[in-house]
Design an enzyme around this catalytic site. Structure first.
Site, short mmCIF file in Angstrom:
data_model
loop_
_atom_site.label_atom_id
_atom_site.label_comp_id
_atom_site.label_asym_id
_atom_site.label_seq_id
_atom_site.Cartn_x
_atom_site.Cartn_y
_atom_site.Cartn_z
CB ALA A 14 -0.93 0.00 1.21
CE1 TYR A 157 3.56 -9.00 -12.07
CE2 TYR A 157 2.64 -9.08 -14.29
CZ TYR A 157 2.64 -8.54 -13.01
OH TYR A 157 1.76 -7.55 -12.69
CB ALA A 159 3.54 -18.61 -14.14
P1 NAP Z 1 4.53 -0.91 -7.57
O1 NAP Z 1 4.27 0.53 -7.91
O2 NAP Z 1 5.82 -1.54 -8.01
O3 NAP Z 1 4.36 -1.07 -5.96
C1 NAP Z 1 4.55 -2.35 -5.40
C2 NAP Z 1 4.06 -2.35 -3.97
O4 NAP Z 1 4.20 -3.68 -3.45
C3 NAP Z 1 4.88 -1.45 -3.06
O5 NAP Z 1 4.01 -0.93 -2.08
C4 NAP Z 1 5.88 -2.40 -2.44
O6 NAP Z 1 6.36 -1.97 -1.15
C5 NAP Z 1 5.02 -3.64 -2.28
N1 NAP Z 1 5.77 -4.90 -2.18
C6 NAP Z 1 6.64 -5.42 -3.08
N2 NAP Z 1 7.11 -6.59 -2.63
C7 NAP Z 1 6.56 -6.80 -1.42
C8 NAP Z 1 6.67 -7.81 -0.44
N3 NAP Z 1 7.48 -8.88 -0.62
N4 NAP Z 1 5.96 -7.70 0.71
C9 NAP Z 1 5.15 -6.64 0.92
N5 NAP Z 1 5.00 -5.64 0.03
C10 NAP Z 1 5.69 -5.72 -1.13
O7 NAP Z 1 3.39 -1.86 -8.14
P2 NAP Z 1 1.98 -1.48 -8.87
O8 NAP Z 1 2.26 -1.19 -10.30
O9 NAP Z 1 1.23 -0.52 -8.04
O10 NAP Z 1 1.26 -2.90 -8.84
C11 NAP Z 1 0.43 -3.32 -7.77
C12 NAP Z 1 -0.18 -4.68 -8.11
O11 NAP Z 1 -0.91 -4.58 -9.33
C13 NAP Z 1 0.86 -5.77 -8.32
O12 NAP Z 1 0.37 -7.00 -7.83
C14 NAP Z 1 0.99 -5.84 -9.82
O13 NAP Z 1 1.43 -7.09 -10.25
C15 NAP Z 1 -0.44 -5.56 -10.25
N6 NAP Z 1 -0.54 -5.03 -11.61
C16 NAP Z 1 0.10 -3.88 -11.98
C17 NAP Z 1 -0.02 -3.44 -13.30
C18 NAP Z 1 0.65 -2.19 -13.78
O14 NAP Z 1 0.57 -1.92 -15.00
N7 NAP Z 1 1.26 -1.38 -12.94
C19 NAP Z 1 -0.78 -4.18 -14.22
C20 NAP Z 1 -1.41 -5.35 -13.80
C21 NAP Z 1 -1.28 -5.76 -12.49
P3 NAP Z 1 7.65 -0.98 -1.02
O15 NAP Z 1 7.18 0.40 -1.45
O16 NAP Z 1 8.00 -1.04 0.43
O17 NAP Z 1 8.70 -1.52 -1.92
#
Ligand code: NAP
Length: 249
Positions: A14, A157, A159
């Site tokens: 978050a 990813y 998978a």
């Molecule tokens: P992001 O900007 O890279 O942020 C990732 C978040 O996850 C950060 O808050 C990070 O914490 C946290 N995190 C990473 N590894 C963790 C762990 N081992 N334990 C606890 N927290 C962890 O990602 P996002 O783009 O917002 O994506 C969020 C979700 O949506 C993901 O599941 C991603 O696969 C999915 N998604 C994203 C997209 C896209 O286009 N962006 C598309 C489809 C799906 P820190 O800040 O402390 O590192």
């Protein structure tokens, strides 16, 4: 506006991007927010400030690695005992370590499985008892368009994201009789840190392939997640809601 008055929500990942927007959206509806993050303290504190401002003055940060089942168990116990239970769980934390399949290192394959898929499992397992005790709850798992379509360079990813769909539907069947709903949201390409490394011309090409003609915003995804968490979606479970501008139908 969805109402989450009297409900406690735990959102993983978050501190930034989609997870932060989801937390803010739930706070606007009056939920008490537990915000998880991995290690980015500055981002987490900024998310906490925004969430408190949005309507959750008692919001708290919980730093733990979702891949660590012991840490997850402790954090969920603490949320339940100090924040009035647990009614909403959003499994959003995720990582992408992109590589062509022949070059994927064992550690990178395993880490993506551990964080994206096992992480969600650890949280769901820990949240099930308090939600059953509360006679209801809502769980939303963040999958991805690539979990359904596949994507060159994202075998691991994709998978994990396909696995999350199977997890969502199975747990939805297990928990439906207890009034716990379990759904997934499948975003397309969303403008966050995760997609920031794409060059501008690649983003432009991507936008041209999307019927709605643009990358998605974090608010687009947060609105869908909040709706699934709300009572307005009380007859929706086991669903995968695509938020992708028509990129995959
Ligand atoms: P992001 O900007 O890279 O942020 C990732 C978040 O996850 C950060 O808050 C990070 O914490 C946290 N995190 C990473 N590894 C963790 C762990 N081992 N334990 C606890 N927290 C962890 O990602 P996002 O783009 O917002 O994506 C969020 C979700 O949506 C993901 O599941 C991603 O696969 C999915 N998604 C994203 C997209 C896209 O286009 N962006 C598309 C489809 C799906 P820190 O800040 O402390 O590192």
């Amino acid at each position: 506006m969805n109402s989450f008055q009297g409900k406690t929500a735990l959102v993983t990942g978050a501190s930034r991007g989609i997870g932060r927007a989801i937390a803010v959206q739930l706070a606007r509806g009056g939920a008490r927010l537990a915000l998880n993050y991995a290690g980015n303290q500055a981002a987490a504190e900024e998310a906490l400030r925004l969430v408190r401002e949005a309507g959750s003055p008692e919001a708290r940060l919980f730093q733990f690695d979702v891949a660590d089942p012991v840490a997850v168990g402790k954090a969920v116990d603490e949320v339940v005992s100090t924040m009035g239970g647990l009614h909403i769980l959003v499994n959003n934390a995720g990582i992408a370590l992109d590589q062509l399949v022949m070059r994927i290192k064992d550690d990178d394959w395993q880490r993506q499985l551990d964080v994206n898929l096992s992480g969600a499992f650890h949280l769901i397992r820990a949240a099930t008892r308090p939600m059953m005790k509360a006679r209801g709850g809502s769980i939303v798992n963040l999958t991805s368009v690539v979990g359904e379509m596949g994507n060159a360079g994202q075998a691991a990813y994709a998978a994990t994201k396909a696995g999350l769909i199977g997890l969502t539907k199975s747990v939805a069947r297990e928990l439906a009789s207890r009034n716990v709903r379990v759904n997934a949201v499948a975003p397309g390409y969303i403008d966050t840190d995760m997609t920031a490394s794409l060059p501008a011309d690649a983003k432009q090409k991507m936008a041209e392939m999307i019927p709605l003609g643009r990358l998605g915003s974090v608010e687009d995804v947060a609105a869908a997640v909040a709706w699934l968490c709300s009572d307005q979606a009380s007859y929706v479970t086991g669903e995968v809601l695509r938020v992708n501008g028509g990129m995959h139908m």
